[in-house]
Design an enzyme around this catalytic site. Structure first.
Site, PDB file in Angstrom:
ATOM      1  N   HIS A 316       0.678  -1.251   0.197  1.00  0.00           N
ATOM      2  CA  HIS A 316       0.053   0.048  -0.318  1.00  0.00           C
ATOM      3  C   HIS A 316       0.888   1.257  -0.054  1.00  0.00           C
ATOM      4  CE1 HIS A 316      -3.716  -2.418   0.454  1.00  0.00           C
ATOM      5  NE2 HIS A 316      -2.833  -3.080   0.790  1.00  0.00           N
ATOM      6  N   ASP A 346      -9.001   4.209  -6.486  1.00  0.00           N
ATOM      7  CA  ASP A 346      -7.987   5.034  -7.990  1.00  0.00           C
ATOM      8  C   ASP A 346      -9.398   5.245  -9.032  1.00  0.00           C
ATOM      9  OD1 ASP A 346      -9.332   1.976  -8.661  1.00  0.00           O
ATOM     10  OD2 ASP A 346      -8.097   1.107  -9.992  1.00  0.00           O
TER      11      ASP A 346
END
Length: 426
Positions: A316, A346
């Protein structure tokens, strides 16, 4: 710390129940749920909530606006409006003009949290400021606030130690000088120097509040945000004998307010505008297009292709750094007046204003794809991606931002089905 109590005034049972659940999830206590204005006033008197969430379109003898006025003015309890009614937004623009003064239904928990916290913060700030002013009215040499007293001609008679510290002037230096020589004030909203307020106040015979964005230029040239007021001083016969300027350094308060607003309108990771700010700008653009028949704009909805694989493979931390890099790439593909926002994960959205036709939008989509294909160097890894992009524009009369976003989202999924790394027009 005890959970702050919220009174919910909403006549739609299911919506009220959902709001209660959201509030409890956010750590608040829901003291009551009521559906009428009269009952709301009664419950405020009985339960003393910290804040009231009220439907501005409330049915009944008293509508939500009048109930809110009673609650705020009589009980001094802050109010946040719940609304989905555009007509009421127009009719009651004064009530809904401030940021976080209302929440659009259906309620999003994050928006709910920021609106409540800002309302509570502003209410507490006003309460503290009011109490401070009352005390400073009789205690000249008070702690926490600067006090400067002038003669009837506007020259300085005395300054307390805090005024000396903030302005950089000693009382012995300032005595007898015109107020404007020592207290050099600039209204940052208009960029103009403020003249001798003491003289203006004495001529008007009333209290003047300092401008919202008032800045003091100190003796050594530093700039300090200050706030409060200037009042005429009267003798027992009511004759004006001078003026008193009371002010305090509100730099930290301004910074806190700015940070709260930034947290509410910008994504914490990428520093791009978030969903709330994007929708607000899109709403303004829609209104602008209604006034100009030749005004065209487009909305792009982007979903990064393969980002999950990057996140899973590299972690991450790398994923977050990659999103930040992508955000800068997207900004570089746009004009100064356009907006790119992070919707979450995203997903990104782009608002292109004042375009000639749909070709302008497709050219931007191509430019974005070309930019994203260039590798990003993170911790020695060369990472790149593409995006599936959905495009819609105001070729029809869309009145709601949500409708345009839905259309762009549909087009984006069509682009994904076409093999990703491409765009599709709704």
């Amino acid at each position: 710390m005890l959970a702050r109590k919220i009174l919910v005034v909403e006549d739609e049972k299911i919506l009220a129940s959902n709001i209660r659940k959201s509030l409890q999830k956010l750590g608040y206590s829901v003291s009551e749920i009521t559906k009428s204005g009269k009952e709301a006033i009664k419950k405020v008197a009985e339960t003393h909530p910290h804040l009231v969430l009220i439907d501005i379109c409330l049915a009944g003898e008293i509508d939500g606006v009048h109930v809110a006025d009673i609650i705020q003015n009589h009980f001094h309890v802050p109010v946040v409006y719940l609304t989905e009614c555009l007509e009421y937004k127009t009719l009651h623009k004064n009530q809904l003009s401030e940021p976080f003064s209302y929440i659009v239904k259906p309620v999003i928990e994050r928006d709910l949290y920021f609106a409540i916290e800002m309302a509570l913060y502003k209410h507490q700030s006003k309460k503290i400021l009011y109490e401070e002013k009352q005390r400073l009215a009789t205690i000249i040499n008070s702690m926490g606030c600067a006090v400067i007293v002038t003669y009837a001609n506007g020259s300085i008679q005395m300054m307390n130690p805090i005024a000396e510290r903030i302005t950089g002037w000693k009382q012995s230096e300032a005595f007898g000088k015109d107020l404007v020589e020592v207290v050099n004030l600039v209204d940052k909203d208009v960029g103009e120097t403020i003249e001798n307020l003491a003289t203006d106040v004495m001529e008007a015979g009333e209290i003047f509040n300092l401008p919202e964005n008032c800045t003091l230029i100190t003796k050594d040239g530093r700039e300090i945000a200050i706030g409060d007021n200037v009042s005429p001083i009267r003798d027992r016969d009511g004759n004006i004998t001078g003026a008193v300027l009371i002010f305090q350094d509100i730099t930290k308060r301004k910074q806190t307010e700015a940070q709260l607003i930034r947290n509410a309108f910008y994504d914490g990771l990428t520093a791009l505008p978030n969903r709330v700010l994007f929708l607000d700008r899109l709403r303004q653009t829609i209104e602008r297009s209604k006034r100009r028949s030749d005004y065209y704009f487009a909305v792009l909805f982007l979903d990064l292709d393969g980002f999950k694989e990057i996140n899973d493979r590299f972690g991450h931390g790398i994923g977050d750094d990659f999103l930040i890099a992508i955000a800068r790439r997207l900004e570089s593909c746009l004009r100064g007046g356009d907006t790119v926002a992070r919707f979450g994960g995203d997903e990104f959205t782009v608002l292109l204003e004042d375009i000639k036709d749909i070709t302008d939008a497709t050219n931007v989509a191509k430019r974005i794809q070309d930019s994203l294909r260039l590798p990003v160097n993170l911790n020695g890894y060369q990472l790149s991606t593409t995006a599936s992009i959905g495009i819609t524009w105001n070729f029809t009369n869309h009145d709601e931002p949500a409708t345009l976003l839905r259309d762009a989202d549909i087009a984006m999924y069509r682009a994904k089905r076409q093999g990703k790394a491409t765009y599709a027009i709704f």
